[in-house]
Every structure is written in structure tokens, then in C-alpha cells.
Write an enzyme that holds these catalytic residues in place. Structure first.
Site, PDB file in Angstrom:
ATOM      1  N   ASP A  43       1.050  -1.046   0.437  1.00  0.00           N
ATOM      2  CA  ASP A  43       0.198   0.171  -0.132  1.00  0.00           C
ATOM      3  C   ASP A  43       0.981   1.793  -0.158  1.00  0.00           C
ATOM      4  O   ASP A  43       0.693   1.991  -0.021  1.00  0.00           O
ATOM      5  CB  ASP A  43      -0.956   0.129   1.402  1.00  0.00           C
ATOM      6  CG  ASP A  43      -0.281   0.088   2.513  1.00  0.00           C
ATOM      7  OD1 ASP A  43       0.474  -0.262   2.868  1.00  0.00           O
ATOM      8  OD2 ASP A  43      -1.311  -0.073   3.562  1.00  0.00           O
ATOM      9  N   LYS A 120      -1.142  -9.269   2.924  1.00  0.00           N
ATOM     10  CA  LYS A 120       0.312  -8.669   3.815  1.00  0.00           C
ATOM     11  C   LYS A 120      -1.573  -8.139   5.016  1.00  0.00           C
ATOM     12  O   LYS A 120      -1.838  -6.407   4.462  1.00  0.00           O
ATOM     13  CB  LYS A 120       1.181  -7.786   3.356  1.00  0.00           C
ATOM     14  CG  LYS A 120       1.686  -7.767   5.163  1.00  0.00           C
ATOM     15  CD  LYS A 120       3.364  -7.018   4.054  1.00  0.00           C
ATOM     16  CE  LYS A 120       3.256  -5.860   3.488  1.00  0.00           C
ATOM     17  NZ  LYS A 120       2.724  -4.948   4.550  1.00  0.00           N
ATOM     18  N   GLU A 189      10.095  -3.697  10.033  1.00  0.00           N
ATOM     19  CA  GLU A 189       9.816  -2.783   9.517  1.00  0.00           C
ATOM     20  C   GLU A 189      10.225  -1.527  10.512  1.00  0.00           C
ATOM     21  O   GLU A 189      10.381  -1.325  11.181  1.00  0.00           O
ATOM     22  CB  GLU A 189       9.159  -1.307   8.835  1.00  0.00           C
ATOM     23  CG  GLU A 189       9.323  -0.786   7.967  1.00  0.00           C
ATOM     24  CD  GLU A 189       8.287  -0.032   7.045  1.00  0.00           C
ATOM     25  OE1 GLU A 189       7.556  -0.548   6.797  1.00  0.00           O
ATOM     26  OE2 GLU A 189       8.440   1.234   6.629  1.00  0.00           O
TER      27      GLU A 189
HETATM   28  O1  KIV Z   1       3.666  -0.983   1.681  1.00  0.00           O
HETATM   29  C1  KIV Z   1       4.506  -1.502   1.755  1.00  0.00           C
HETATM   30  O2  KIV Z   1       5.886  -1.526   0.831  1.00  0.00           O
HETATM   31  C2  KIV Z   1       5.615  -2.121   2.642  1.00  0.00           C
HETATM   32  C3  KIV Z   1       6.439  -3.044   2.282  1.00  0.00           C
HETATM   33  C4  KIV Z   1       7.818  -1.812   3.101  1.00  0.00           C
HETATM   34  C5  KIV Z   1       7.404  -3.602   3.215  1.00  0.00           C
HETATM   35  O3  KIV Z   1       4.695  -2.667   3.262  1.00  0.00           O
END
Ligand code: KIV
Length: 274
Positions: A43, A120, A189
């Protein structure tokens, strides 16, 4: 395709995972050809591609739209699905927090209407753990995300997280809980490297770091950051090259050439219309 179930043996065998984000057919093709083990339609595209200040405004519909485009880009360079990287789609803000029924509907849409085969989500509050459990029991592979969780930017900011022993303990408990709820992997992260090192040892599932040091089972990066395309470079994700400034130079030169030699330029002879 690398199935989530195979990721446990990747960790067991000490084979690191490399994951890149993509947001359209062009970037999907690029990261697939580069050999990424998984492509994440993160996202972060809200900020990187859609120009929002945070990830919060991106909608499920927009994520689905971009995920389909990424899938087409991957398929264009890798026709055989068995060789394609795992495609993971982020569940956007408020698509999974309201109830586990709504979360199941949102994740179901991802799997039914895009080529993604996993989702995710961020956090590990009790409601989120319930969601993970519900999705996993419904056959949907789920990747967790702790540490700096951009969907909580208004509480946490974009600062490094878990800097003291108490919050580090909490992140460890949350990581264990996500693993028990059935996550096949966990993104961590922008946290101290010692925390990632500890979790890498403690978890059965692969720990995928970004701004979490080298002691992880794999790394994930926002492709626009790696290529130096963004104007908002995170401090923990340095670019490999400066594609933005190189591209800008080339484009400026082209524009200048058109201005110098183009048909409307007073310097060039008038071209008759065809
Ligand atoms: O949204 C995204 O690109 C992510 C990465 C930073 C892991 O969650």
C-alpha cells in the site's frame, strides 16, 4: 511459484528471500525478471504512485486494480505460473480492521479477482490476530507486518520503533502471536537490528526485514526507493542508483532539443502541414 508453505524450508535451509514491491505492469515485469522471490503490491503505492501523503487513503478497489496490472506484467515476462514469484497484496487501511467478516471479504476479493495468492496486513492487536486466524482458516496465506506500521502513522510517526527493552518485548510477543495465528512470514520495518536478530532466532517463520539490519531471513524493499525514483527517500532504504535524476536529465535534454529544433521554433524553417 514459491508457495508460502515452502518459505519455512527456505528459512530452515538458510536460503535468504528477496522481495520487491511493484505497482503496475512495468514494475511487475521488472522485479519478476530481476528474480525476486515475491512481488509485494504494497500500500506504499498510495505515496509512491498515487501521490498521497500517507498510505491511509488508498482503497481496496485501487489495490485490486494495481495488483491485476502487476500480475499482467509478471505474466508477460514469465508465462509459466510455476516459475512466477509469489504475488502478495497489502490489505489497505480499514479493509480488515472493522471486523473479521469484512477482512475475509476483502482478502477474498484479492484472491478471487487478482493473481495474488497471499495478503499482508499490519499490527497484532487482539482483533488483528482474530482476523489472521479467520483468513488462514479460510485458506488465505497471510504475511504480518510489525515495527514501523505506516497505517498507524498518526500514532507512531515514521520514526524507528521499539527502541527500548519494554517495546522490544512487546514486539516479540506480538511476533509470536502472529506466528501462532498462522502468518507464513513477518515483515519487520525500521527497528533496531538487535531486535530483528533476536526474532530471527525465535521465530519458525521467515523474518523479512526493511530497515531492520542484516540478521533476517530475507529483505523487502520498495522498488522505487531502490531505484532512486522517489522524492521521499526513507533514511533506512538507500538507493542503488539515481534513476530520477538520470531520467530527469535525459528528459530535460529532449525537451530542450525540441524547443531548439522543433517546427514552431523561430530558429528552424517553417514546416508545411501535411
Ligand atoms: O507497502 C509497502 O510497500 C510495504 C513494504 C515497506 C514492506 O509494506
Amino acid at each position: 511459484m514459491t508457495r508460502p508453505a515452502n518459505w519455512l524450508s527456505r528459512k530452515h535451509d538458510g536460503l535468504p528471500l528477496a522481495i520487491l514491491t511493484a505497482w503496475d505492469a512495468l514494475s511487475g515485469a521488472l522485479v519478476a525478471e530481476a528474480g525476486a522471490d515475491a512481488v509485494l503490491v504494497g500500500d506504499s503505492l498510495a505515496m509512491v504512485v498515487l501521490g498521497h501523503a500517507t498510505t491511509l487513503p488508498v482503497t481496496l478497489e485501487e489495490m485490486l486494480h494495481h495488483c491485476r496490472a502487476v500480475g499482467r506484467g509478471v505474466a508477460a515476462v514469465m508465462a509459466d505460473p510455476s516459475t512466477q514469484p509469489l504475488l502478495i497484496c497489502d490489505l489497505p487501511f480499514l479493509s480488515y480492521q472493522c471486523s473479521s467478516g469484512e477482512a475475509l471479504a476483502a482478502a477474498g476479493q484479492v484472491l478471487k479477482t487478482t493473481p495474488a495468492t497471499a495478503v499482508k496486513l499490519e499490527g497484532a492487536e487482539p482483533e488483528t490476530l482474530e482476523v489472521v486466524d479467520r483468513l488462514v482458516r479460510s485458506g488465505i496465506p497471510v504475511m504480518g507486518h510489525l515495527g514501523l506500521t505506516p497505517q498507524s502513522v498518526h500514532q507512531l510517526g515514521y520514526r524507528r520503533q521499539a527502541n527500548d527493552p519494554i517495546t522490544q518485548e512487546r514486539v516479540c510477543r506480538q511476533a509470536q502471536a502472529l506466528q501462532e495465528a498462522g502468518c507464513f512470514a513477518l515483515v519487520l520495518e525500521h527497528v533496531p537490528a538487535v531486535l530483528a536478530q533476536r526474532l530471527q532466532h525465535e521465530l519458525r517463520i521467515p523474518l523479512i526485514g526493511i530497515g531492520a539490519g542484516d540478521h533476517c531471513d530475507g529483505q523487502v524493499r520498495v522498488t522505487a526507493d531502490l531505484l532512486g525514483l522517489t522524492t521521499r527517500q526513507p533514511p533506512f532504504s538507500p538507493p542503488l542508483l539515481n534513476l530520477r535524476s538520470q531520467g530527469l536529465e535525459a528528459l530535460k535534454q529532449w525537451v530542450a532539443e525540441q524547443h531548439e529544433h522543433g517546427p514552431t521554433s523561430s530558429a528552424s524553417p517553417a514546416t508545411p502541414h501535411c
